[in-house]
Motif scaffolding. Structure first.
Motif, short mmCIF file in Angstrom:
data_model
loop_
_atom_site.label_atom_id
_atom_site.label_comp_id
_atom_site.label_asym_id
_atom_site.label_seq_id
_atom_site.Cartn_x
_atom_site.Cartn_y
_atom_site.Cartn_z
N ILE A 58 19.76 -1.47 41.64
CA ILE A 58 18.33 -1.13 41.54
C ILE A 58 18.18 -0.05 40.49
O ILE A 58 18.88 0.98 40.55
N GLU A 59 17.28 -0.29 39.55
CA GLU A 59 17.03 0.71 38.52
C GLU A 59 15.61 1.25 38.67
O GLU A 59 14.65 0.47 38.65
N LEU A 60 15.49 2.57 38.77
CA LEU A 60 14.17 3.21 38.85
C LEU A 60 13.86 3.78 37.48
O LEU A 60 14.35 4.85 37.12
N GLY A 61 13.07 3.04 36.71
CA GLY A 61 12.74 3.43 35.34
C GLY A 61 13.30 2.42 34.35
O GLY A 61 14.43 2.55 33.89
N THR A 62 12.51 1.40 34.04
CA THR A 62 12.94 0.35 33.10
C THR A 62 12.87 0.83 31.67
O THR A 62 13.78 0.59 30.87
N SER A 114 15.08 7.25 24.14
CA SER A 114 15.22 8.67 23.86
C SER A 114 16.65 9.15 24.07
O SER A 114 17.07 10.13 23.51
N LYS A 115 17.42 8.46 24.90
CA LYS A 115 18.73 9.04 25.20
C LYS A 115 19.84 8.36 24.42
O LYS A 115 19.66 7.29 23.88
N ASP A 116 20.98 9.02 24.44
CA ASP A 116 22.11 8.43 23.74
C ASP A 116 22.69 7.30 24.57
O ASP A 116 22.28 7.05 25.70
N LEU A 118 16.99 -0.55 27.80
CA LEU A 118 18.35 -0.35 27.29
C LEU A 118 19.39 -0.23 28.41
O LEU A 118 20.37 -0.98 28.43
N SER A 119 19.17 0.69 29.33
CA SER A 119 20.16 0.84 30.41
C SER A 119 20.21 -0.42 31.25
O SER A 119 21.28 -0.83 31.72
N GLY A 120 19.06 -1.07 31.44
CA GLY A 120 19.03 -2.32 32.20
C GLY A 120 19.88 -3.39 31.54
O GLY A 120 20.62 -4.12 32.20
N ILE A 169 12.48 -1.28 38.09
CA ILE A 169 11.10 -0.92 38.45
C ILE A 169 10.52 0.05 37.44
O ILE A 169 11.19 1.02 37.05
N ASP A 170 9.28 -0.19 37.04
CA ASP A 170 8.58 0.77 36.18
C ASP A 170 7.08 0.55 36.35
O ASP A 170 6.63 -0.58 36.54
N GLN A 171 6.34 1.64 36.27
CA GLN A 171 4.89 1.51 36.38
C GLN A 171 4.25 1.13 35.05
O GLN A 171 3.06 0.79 35.01
N SER A 172 5.02 1.16 33.98
CA SER A 172 4.47 0.83 32.66
C SER A 172 4.73 -0.63 32.30
O SER A 172 5.83 -1.00 31.87
N ASP A 205 3.49 -2.14 29.83
CA ASP A 205 3.66 -2.23 28.36
C ASP A 205 5.12 -2.08 27.97
O ASP A 205 5.65 -2.82 27.14
N ARG A 206 5.78 -1.07 28.56
CA ARG A 206 7.19 -0.87 28.23
C ARG A 206 8.03 -2.05 28.72
O ARG A 206 9.00 -2.45 28.08
N GLN A 207 7.61 -2.59 29.85
CA GLN A 207 8.40 -3.71 30.38
C GLN A 207 8.26 -4.98 29.53
O GLN A 207 9.15 -5.83 29.54
N ILE A 267 18.66 6.21 39.23
CA ILE A 267 17.38 6.92 39.28
C ILE A 267 17.13 7.56 37.92
O ILE A 267 17.81 8.51 37.54
N ASP A 268 16.16 7.03 37.20
CA ASP A 268 15.93 7.50 35.83
C ASP A 268 14.44 7.56 35.50
O ASP A 268 13.98 7.00 34.51
N GLY A 269 13.67 8.22 36.36
CA GLY A 269 12.24 8.41 36.08
C GLY A 269 11.74 9.48 37.03
O GLY A 269 12.34 9.68 38.09
N SER A 313 4.71 1.48 40.97
CA SER A 313 5.26 2.83 41.14
C SER A 313 6.52 2.73 42.00
O SER A 313 6.71 1.78 42.76
N PHE A 314 7.38 3.75 41.85
CA PHE A 314 8.60 3.78 42.68
C PHE A 314 8.21 3.81 44.16
O PHE A 314 8.81 3.11 44.98
N VAL A 315 7.20 4.62 44.48
CA VAL A 315 6.81 4.78 45.88
C VAL A 315 6.37 3.43 46.48
O VAL A 315 6.73 3.09 47.60
C1 LIG Z 1 13.57 7.81 31.05
S1 LIG Z 1 12.62 6.33 31.16
C2 LIG Z 1 13.80 5.14 31.76
C3 LIG Z 1 14.83 4.83 30.72
C4 LIG Z 1 15.70 3.61 31.02
N1 LIG Z 1 16.33 3.74 32.34
C5 LIG Z 1 16.80 3.51 29.98
O1 LIG Z 1 17.72 4.34 30.03
O2 LIG Z 1 16.72 2.66 29.10
C6 LIG Z 1 11.65 6.64 32.60
C7 LIG Z 1 10.72 5.52 32.97
O3 LIG Z 1 10.30 5.77 34.31
C8 LIG Z 1 8.96 5.37 34.45
N2 LIG Z 1 8.42 6.12 35.57
C9 LIG Z 1 8.34 7.47 35.70
N3 LIG Z 1 7.83 7.81 36.89
C10 LIG Z 1 7.58 6.65 37.54
C11 LIG Z 1 7.06 6.34 38.84
N4 LIG Z 1 6.72 7.31 39.69
N5 LIG Z 1 6.96 5.04 39.20
C12 LIG Z 1 7.34 4.05 38.33
N6 LIG Z 1 7.82 4.29 37.09
C13 LIG Z 1 7.95 5.57 36.70
C14 LIG Z 1 8.31 5.66 33.11
O4 LIG Z 1 7.20 4.80 32.89
C15 LIG Z 1 9.45 5.44 32.13
O5 LIG Z 1 9.36 4.18 31.50
#
Ligand SMILES: C[S@@+](CC[C@H](N)C(=O)[O-])C[C@H]1O[C@@H](n2cnc3c(N)ncnc32)[C@H](O)[C@@H]1O
Length: 207
Positions: A70-74, A48-50, A78-80, A96-99, A101-103, A143-145, A125-127
């Motif tokens: 450490i990346e919060l939100g895989t 979604s982002k540029d 792309l950013s990874g 780290i990501d809870q999805s 499927d996306r991973q 931190i990106d989620g 989850s991040f927690v």
């Molecule tokens: C904006 S996207 C990350 C984009 C990625 N960093 C990039 O720039 O390519 C946010 C991601 O965070 C994950 N996410 C959101 N809240 C979360 C949580 N509490 N625990 C784990 N993953 C979470 C979502 O599943 C989503 O894939």
């Protein structure tokens, strides 16, 4: 990784419009070597982002040479991919990501870009996952989620408990909502942190 990463000069970091045209994003993805099995259109549709933020993140990783990012939100990786590409030596990215499927898509991208050996993908989850990931400290955390006020503060506090002087935290989307503007405004005034805002990225360094 691609030789094109080494070519970035200061011009690439100059202030740019937030919105990057699809054609330019596609060109950058190709030039930066972030294209493999995926078609360019699949990647640009899913991300979604540029890419300015990704390029800035890679520049930061290249400059600081962290042993652990450490990346919060895989998401789809792309950013990874950009950050892992900029790691030096035995540097590692834990993302780290809870999805799951996306991973799956992210892992395909990491493989296609040739950076999978530098990345540990953590599903959860991040927690639940953050403490294990950060247990031995980190150089940079992105931190990106979960861009809410409470979640962002919780993540920053938790990360700071593992940080040392020189550790860097980067928040994405600091202008994205009233909650994010509020949390960024408070973090900038927090003692012990130096701050720098670059477009939608907020950079904090433990001083
Ligand atoms: C904006 S996207 C990350 C984009 C990625 N960093 C990039 O720039 O390519 C946010 C991601 O965070 C994950 N996410 C959101 N809240 C979360 C949580 N509490 N625990 C784990 N993953 C979470 C979502 O599943 C989503 O894939």
């Amino acid at each position: 990784m691609s030789r094109h990463f080494r070519k970035w000069g200061i011009a690439a970091l100059r202030e740019q419009p937030n919105h990057v045209a699809e054609a330019q994003r596609a060109a950058w993805l190709k030039a930066d070597g972030v294209v493999g099995k995926h078609s360019i259109s699949t990647l640009t549709e899913r991300a979604s982002k540029d890419l300015h933020a990704d390029r800035l993140l890679a520049a930061l990783v290249r400059i600081r040479e962290p042993s652990l990012v450490i990346e919060l939100g895989t998401n789809v990786g792309l950013s990874g991919t950009y950050m892992a590409s900029a790691l030096s030596g035995r540097g590692l990215l834990k993302t780290i990501d809870q999805s799951a499927d996306r991973q799956v898509l992210a892992k395909q991208l990491f493989r296609a870009a040739g950076v999978e050996d530098r990345i540990e993908v953590i599903t959860g989850s991040f927690v639940d996952s953050l403490d294990d990931a950060a247990a031995h400290g980190f150089g940079i955390a992105f931190i990106d989620g979960d861009h809410t006020y409470d979640a962002t503060w919780w993540l920053v506090d938790r990360l700071l408990s593992y940080a040392v002087v020189g550790s860097v935290l980067v928040l994405d989307d600091i202008n994205h909502s009233a909650q994010m503007r509020r949390v960024w405004g408070e973090l900038r005034r927090r003692p012990g942190l130096a701050s720098l805002a670059l477009s939608d990225l907020g950079v904090l360094e433990v001083v």
